[in-house]
Design a protein around this motif. Structure first.
Motif, PDB file in Angstrom:
ATOM      1  N   ARG A   1      64.982  32.943  97.379  1.00  0.00           N
ATOM      2  CA  ARG A   1      66.145  32.621  98.066  1.00  0.00           C
ATOM      3  C   ARG A   1      67.504  32.314  98.424  1.00  0.00           C
ATOM      4  O   ARG A   1      67.544  33.035  99.437  1.00  0.00           O
ATOM      5  CB  ARG A   1      65.240  31.115  98.369  1.00  0.00           C
ATOM      6  N   CYS A   2      68.080  32.725  97.350  1.00  0.00           N
ATOM      7  CA  CYS A   2      69.315  31.854  97.347  1.00  0.00           C
ATOM      8  C   CYS A   2      70.648  33.730  97.499  1.00  0.00           C
ATOM      9  O   CYS A   2      71.008  34.141  96.764  1.00  0.00           O
ATOM     10  CB  CYS A   2      69.608  31.384  96.847  1.00  0.00           C
ATOM     11  N   VAL A   3      70.108  34.624  98.999  1.00  0.00           N
ATOM     12  CA  VAL A   3      70.842  35.550  99.470  1.00  0.00           C
ATOM     13  C   VAL A   3      71.081  35.786 100.531  1.00  0.00           C
ATOM     14  O   VAL A   3      70.705  35.026 100.896  1.00  0.00           O
ATOM     15  CB  VAL A   3      69.392  36.218  98.907  1.00  0.00           C
TER      16      VAL A   3
ATOM     17  N   GLY B   1      62.355  25.863 106.983  1.00  0.00           N
ATOM     18  CA  GLY B   1      62.466  27.223 107.574  1.00  0.00           C
ATOM     19  C   GLY B   1      63.437  27.234 108.190  1.00  0.00           C
ATOM     20  O   GLY B   1      64.840  27.093 108.091  1.00  0.00           O
ATOM     21  N   GLY B   2      63.223  28.731 108.744  1.00  0.00           N
ATOM     22  CA  GLY B   2      63.675  29.832 109.437  1.00  0.00           C
ATOM     23  C   GLY B   2      64.700  30.861 108.058  1.00  0.00           C
ATOM     24  O   GLY B   2      64.378  30.399 107.264  1.00  0.00           O
TER      25      GLY B   2
ATOM     26  N   LYS C   1      59.682  22.299  98.740  1.00  0.00           N
ATOM     27  CA  LYS C   1      60.073  22.673  98.053  1.00  0.00           C
ATOM     28  C   LYS C   1      60.970  21.478  97.308  1.00  0.00           C
ATOM     29  O   LYS C   1      60.861  22.309  95.639  1.00  0.00           O
ATOM     30  CB  LYS C   1      60.138  24.322  98.149  1.00  0.00           C
ATOM     31  N   VAL C   2      61.709  22.046  97.654  1.00  0.00           N
ATOM     32  CA  VAL C   2      62.782  21.355  96.770  1.00  0.00           C
ATOM     33  C   VAL C   2      63.119  19.959  97.651  1.00  0.00           C
ATOM     34  O   VAL C   2      63.543  19.648  99.022  1.00  0.00           O
ATOM     35  CB  VAL C   2      64.420  22.232  96.360  1.00  0.00           C
TER      36      VAL C   2
ATOM     37  N   ALA D   1      65.644  18.388 100.263  1.00  0.00           N
ATOM     38  CA  ALA D   1      66.755  19.144 101.129  1.00  0.00           C
ATOM     39  C   ALA D   1      67.684  18.992 100.701  1.00  0.00           C
ATOM     40  O   ALA D   1      69.045  19.900 101.696  1.00  0.00           O
ATOM     41  CB  ALA D   1      66.832  18.114 102.488  1.00  0.00           C
ATOM     42  N   ALA D   2      68.798  17.751 100.064  1.00  0.00           N
ATOM     43  CA  ALA D   2      70.288  18.039  99.956  1.00  0.00           C
ATOM     44  C   ALA D   2      70.549  18.976  98.621  1.00  0.00           C
ATOM     45  O   ALA D   2      71.489  19.732  99.251  1.00  0.00           O
ATOM     46  CB  ALA D   2      70.639  16.533  99.515  1.00  0.00           C
ATOM     47  N   LYS D   3      69.415  19.924  98.225  1.00  0.00           N
ATOM     48  CA  LYS D   3      69.392  21.114  96.997  1.00  0.00           C
ATOM     49  C   LYS D   3      70.142  22.251  98.726  1.00  0.00           C
ATOM     50  O   LYS D   3      71.007  23.111  98.025  1.00  0.00           O
ATOM     51  CB  LYS D   3      68.233  22.083  96.957  1.00  0.00           C
ATOM     52  N   ALA D   4      70.039  22.223  99.458  1.00  0.00           N
ATOM     53  CA  ALA D   4      70.857  23.436 100.677  1.00  0.00           C
ATOM     54  C   ALA D   4      72.361  23.074 100.872  1.00  0.00           C
ATOM     55  O   ALA D   4      72.668  23.469 101.194  1.00  0.00           O
ATOM     56  CB  ALA D   4      69.443  22.936 101.669  1.00  0.00           C
ATOM     57  N   ILE D   5      72.913  22.379 100.787  1.00  0.00           N
ATOM     58  CA  ILE D   5      74.229  21.983 100.773  1.00  0.00           C
ATOM     59  C   ILE D   5      74.993  22.457 100.005  1.00  0.00           C
ATOM     60  O   ILE D   5      75.922  23.262  99.696  1.00  0.00           O
ATOM     61  CB  ILE D   5      74.419  20.116 100.844  1.00  0.00           C
ATOM     62  N   ASP D   6      74.154  22.134  98.649  1.00  0.00           N
ATOM     63  CA  ASP D   6      74.613  22.716  97.177  1.00  0.00           C
ATOM     64  C   ASP D   6      74.604  24.756  97.422  1.00  0.00           C
ATOM     65  O   ASP D   6      75.483  24.977  97.126  1.00  0.00           O
ATOM     66  CB  ASP D   6      73.905  23.003  95.838  1.00  0.00           C
ATOM     67  N   ASP D   7      73.479  25.087  98.015  1.00  0.00           N
ATOM     68  CA  ASP D   7      73.425  26.121  98.003  1.00  0.00           C
ATOM     69  C   ASP D   7      74.656  26.684  99.040  1.00  0.00           C
ATOM     70  O   ASP D   7      75.348  28.068  99.409  1.00  0.00           O
ATOM     71  CB  ASP D   7      72.228  26.944  98.607  1.00  0.00           C
ATOM     72  N   ALA D   8      74.701  25.895 100.233  1.00  0.00           N
ATOM     73  CA  ALA D   8      75.477  26.237 101.588  1.00  0.00           C
ATOM     74  C   ALA D   8      77.106  26.658 100.475  1.00  0.00           C
ATOM     75  O   ALA D   8      78.014  27.806 100.949  1.00  0.00           O
ATOM     76  CB  ALA D   8      75.911  24.871 102.627  1.00  0.00           C
ATOM     77  N   ALA D   9      77.418  26.149  99.611  1.00  0.00           N
ATOM     78  CA  ALA D   9      78.517  26.091  99.380  1.00  0.00           C
ATOM     79  C   ALA D   9      78.910  27.257  97.975  1.00  0.00           C
ATOM     80  O   ALA D   9      79.795  27.707  98.392  1.00  0.00           O
ATOM     81  CB  ALA D   9      79.021  24.802  98.474  1.00  0.00           C
ATOM     82  N   ALA D  10      77.186  26.893  97.310  1.00  0.00           N
ATOM     83  CA  ALA D  10      77.910  28.645  96.722  1.00  0.00           C
ATOM     84  C   ALA D  10      77.733  29.953  97.160  1.00  0.00           C
ATOM     85  O   ALA D  10      78.914  30.496  97.115  1.00  0.00           O
ATOM     86  CB  ALA D  10      76.774  28.239  95.884  1.00  0.00           C
ATOM     87  N   ALA D  11      76.898  29.656  98.642  1.00  0.00           N
ATOM     88  CA  ALA D  11      77.258  30.879  99.292  1.00  0.00           C
ATOM     89  C   ALA D  11      78.615  31.177 100.274  1.00  0.00           C
ATOM     90  O   ALA D  11      79.595  32.562  99.875  1.00  0.00           O
ATOM     91  CB  ALA D  11      76.023  30.783 100.706  1.00  0.00           C
ATOM     92  N   VAL D  12      79.438  30.393 100.702  1.00  0.00           N
ATOM     93  CA  VAL D  12      80.324  30.079 101.340  1.00  0.00           C
ATOM     94  C   VAL D  12      81.820  30.373  99.904  1.00  0.00           C
ATOM     95  O   VAL D  12      82.950  31.163 100.183  1.00  0.00           O
ATOM     96  CB  VAL D  12      81.192  28.733 101.480  1.00  0.00           C
ATOM     97  N   ALA D  13      81.531  29.618  98.732  1.00  0.00           N
ATOM     98  CA  ALA D  13      82.353  29.833  97.466  1.00  0.00           C
ATOM     99  C   ALA D  13      81.956  31.818  96.961  1.00  0.00           C
ATOM    100  O   ALA D  13      82.851  32.339  96.500  1.00  0.00           O
ATOM    101  CB  ALA D  13      81.902  29.593  96.023  1.00  0.00           C
ATOM    102  N   TRP D  14      80.920  32.051  97.196  1.00  0.00           N
ATOM    103  CA  TRP D  14      80.591  33.253  96.972  1.00  0.00           C
ATOM    104  C   TRP D  14      81.981  34.453  97.843  1.00  0.00           C
ATOM    105  O   TRP D  14      82.728  35.603  97.539  1.00  0.00           O
ATOM    106  CB  TRP D  14      79.200  34.427  96.916  1.00  0.00           C
TER     107      TRP D  14
END
Length: 276
Positions: free
Chosen positions: A47-49, A74-75, A100-101, A103-116
């Protein structure tokens, strides 16, 4: 005077011609976590792409990170058509979803994506001082959380104040309703805790433009949340907060919002240029 006008016309014609000659490339499904993290979690791996749309053979361009909406349940990532061919890189991000996880995990993912983006966009020709974070609804919420609560990007080695501008579309400013749902809190019971962007108002935050639909047509109290955010940011001393309400548009107000996003990016870029 006529010569000056002719010269200006020639200059803008050349600029328009240059803009039109830019060629763009899209690269899809780039993983933004490291290989070890992807290997350790199949859902992150799946998912984290993100997708990146950027001007080829150009240097020093700005980047808009776009987080999709969908209530954190979703989305899918998207490169909005209205943002294409503007001279910017556009990055559409997928993130993990509830249930599936948590909801707060999405915040971690957003940070990882912006860091990328901060760590990688220069490889494509982008300028790391010109990275903007935007998104609609849940995506706007994610952008606000990582832009205002500095701990998320700090974990990734990035100072959130390096973001050039936060421009959420109809983002939730109180605790997100999916997180409240996990805790048994109803949609109509406002909550401001560590998962509320409002909890982190601060004077030194990046430039902030809040855009919502019509207060009478929006989801729940979405306009009022944003209005309270704007007021509190100003009261704590933030000098670059604005709020736009799009009369006649409901929660799905992205199309009339995109020109405002582009204008705000260009305004900040012009301001940065004038300070050089």
């Amino acid at each position: 005077m006529k010569k000056l006008i002719l010269l200006l016309c020639f200059f803008f014609t050349c600029m328009n011609s240059f803009s039109q000659k830019l060629e763009y490339e899209t690269k899809s499904n780039i993983q933004y976590y490291n290989a070890a993290t992807n290997k350790s979690d199949s859902y992150i791996n799946e998912r984290c792409v993100l997708d990146i749309y950027y001007p080829k053979n150009a240097k020093g361009f700005a980047t808009i990170v776009w987080f999709h909406g969908g209530g954190l349940t979703g989305g899918n990532k998207e490169i909005p058509e209205a943002l294409k061919d503007k001279g910017f890189a556009i990055i559409g991000v997928n993130y993990r979803l509830s249930p599936k996880v948590k909801a707060a995990k999405a915040i971690d993912d957003a940070a990882a994506a912006v860091a990328w983006v901060f760590n990688t966009i220069s490889n494509y020709g982008g300028d790391t001082s010109q990275i903007f974070v935007s998104g609609h609804s849940a995506g706007g919420y994610l952008g606000l959380m990582i832009g205002l609560d500095k701990k998320y990007l700090q974990k990734e080695g990035i100072d959130a104040n390096k973001i050039a501008g936060l421009i959420p579309f109809s983002g939730q400013c109180i605790t997100h309703f999916e997180i409240r749902k996990e805790r048994g809190i109803p949609d109509t019971q406002p909550t401001i805790d560590e998962f509320a962007p409002l909890f982190y108002v601060r004077a030194d935050a990046p430039s902030l433009l809040l855009i919502t639909g019509d207060r009478e047509l929006e989801m729940l109290g979405r306009y009022e949340e944003n209005a309270y955010m704007a007021r509190m940011m100003k009261l704590v001393g933030h000098k670059q907060t604005k709020l736009y309400e799009l009369d006649g548009y409901g929660h799905g107000m992205t199309e009339p919002g995109f020109p405002l996003l582009v204008n705000e990016v260009n305004r900040i870029l012009k301001e940065k240029q004038s300070k050089k």
